[in-house]
Write an enzyme that holds these catalytic residues in place. Structure first.
Site: not given
Length: 322
Positions: A57, A127
């Site tokens: 990322e 998450h």
């Protein structure tokens, strides 16, 4: 009139921008597989402008910054919201400051797209977070559409903006459908909220998918309280004038926010309202508790920390009775 889903609205916005501007391209992990249906069909239509990235990322986020500085308009898709925390420095301290540091000579038009933020049953603390308040606090343009129409309009505006913009798309909203004619879809300016339901007794400012929960509550208690529901649509820039006009009509305010309580969006809205707006009763907020970050994968515990309709009803009743 056809029904348009939130996810399809995002797909159409991307398609329209890519058709209209050859500098727009999409990159991210699994974008060619269209895991969230946002990039469905784009690999066939724009094979050279849909880039599958490695699991890095920080690497591809910096790549997007460089591409934007070179004149492109990248859209970076992240599959899980916590990945934004890995690239916070790249977005907030690099991409978002280049224009200022260059005296306006360098534009960095990057859109960071999160198609599925917030609570997912049993996905646990890593998450199921909703970190939009972090980016708004750091001065990054931050939007969170609640409807398909807004998802389309705000994403198109984000892509056209010359500054970095983070677009949070709440998981509970992705499957929502809306009656809308495609010809009526259009870009929506940042920093302009909307009154979703007029009322006279109390303003409920709801963020993201909680707009729909607030509308349901407003209808359920309509016989006892007249609730005005206000959707800011973007958190930075924020439509303070629109909220002030709503509070001027009602005199009372409740904030319904999916972020954590401490230093959250709800806290900022209440502080500004207390300082600058006419309130006839102390305002309240309904948020996640700060302990939300330590919840594991137990669905019952996970659900318990989510802002609820019952909490909103209690807050509304307390403000109206004050």
């Amino acid at each position: 009139m056809p029904k348009l889903s939130y996810a399809k609205a995002l797909n159409r916005a991307l398609t329209d921008e890519m058709e209209g501007d050859p500098d727009v391209f999409v990159l991210g992990e699994d974008v060619k597989f269209a895991l969230n249906n946002v990039t469905t069909g784009l690999a066939d239509r724009f094979p050279d402008r849909l880039l599958e990235t490695p699991l890095s990322e920080q690497g591809f986020t910096n790549f997007a910054t460089g591409a934007a500085m070179a004149g492109k308009r990248p859209v970076v898709e992240y599959q899980i919201p916590f990945l934004l925390l890995l690239v916070l420095e790249q977005i907030a301290n690099q991409a978002n400051k280049f224009r200022l540091m260059s005296g306006g000579q360098v534009r960095v038009p990057v859109t960071y797209l999160l198609p599925g933020t917030g609570w997912r049953p049993g996905w646990g603390a890593q998450h199921s977070d909703q970190p939009y308040g972090v980016f708004a606090h750091l001065g990054v343009k931050t939007v969170i559409p609640a409807t398909a129409t807004d998802a389309y309009g705000l994403l198109r505006t984000a892509i056209r903006d010359d500054d970095p913009v983070v677009v949070f798309c709440p998981m509970p909203a992705l499957t929502l459908r809306e009656d809308v004619a495609y010809a009526d879809l259009a870009p929506i300016p940042l920093g302009v909220g909307r009154v979703c339901r007029p009322g006279t007794d109390v303003t409920v400012l709801a963020v993201g998918h909680l707009v729909h929960e607030a509308l349901t509550v407003a209808e359920e208690i309509a016989d006892e309280v007249s609730v005005e529901v206000f959707d800011p649509r973007s958190l930075h820039p924020f439509d303070w004038a629109g909220l002030a006009a709503s509070v001027e009509r009602t005199g009372r305010l409740v904030v319904f926010d999916d972020g954590n309580r401490f230093c959250g969006v709800g806290a900022e809205v209440l502080a500004t309202a207390a300082e600058e707006m006419r309130l006839v009763a102390p305002p309240k907020r309904v948020t996640r508790p700060d302990a939300a970050v330590v919840v594991g994968c137990a669905p019952e515990l996970d659900l318990a920390v989510q802002p609820s309709r019952a909490q909103l009803v209690a807050a509304i009743q307390a403000v109206v009775k004050s």
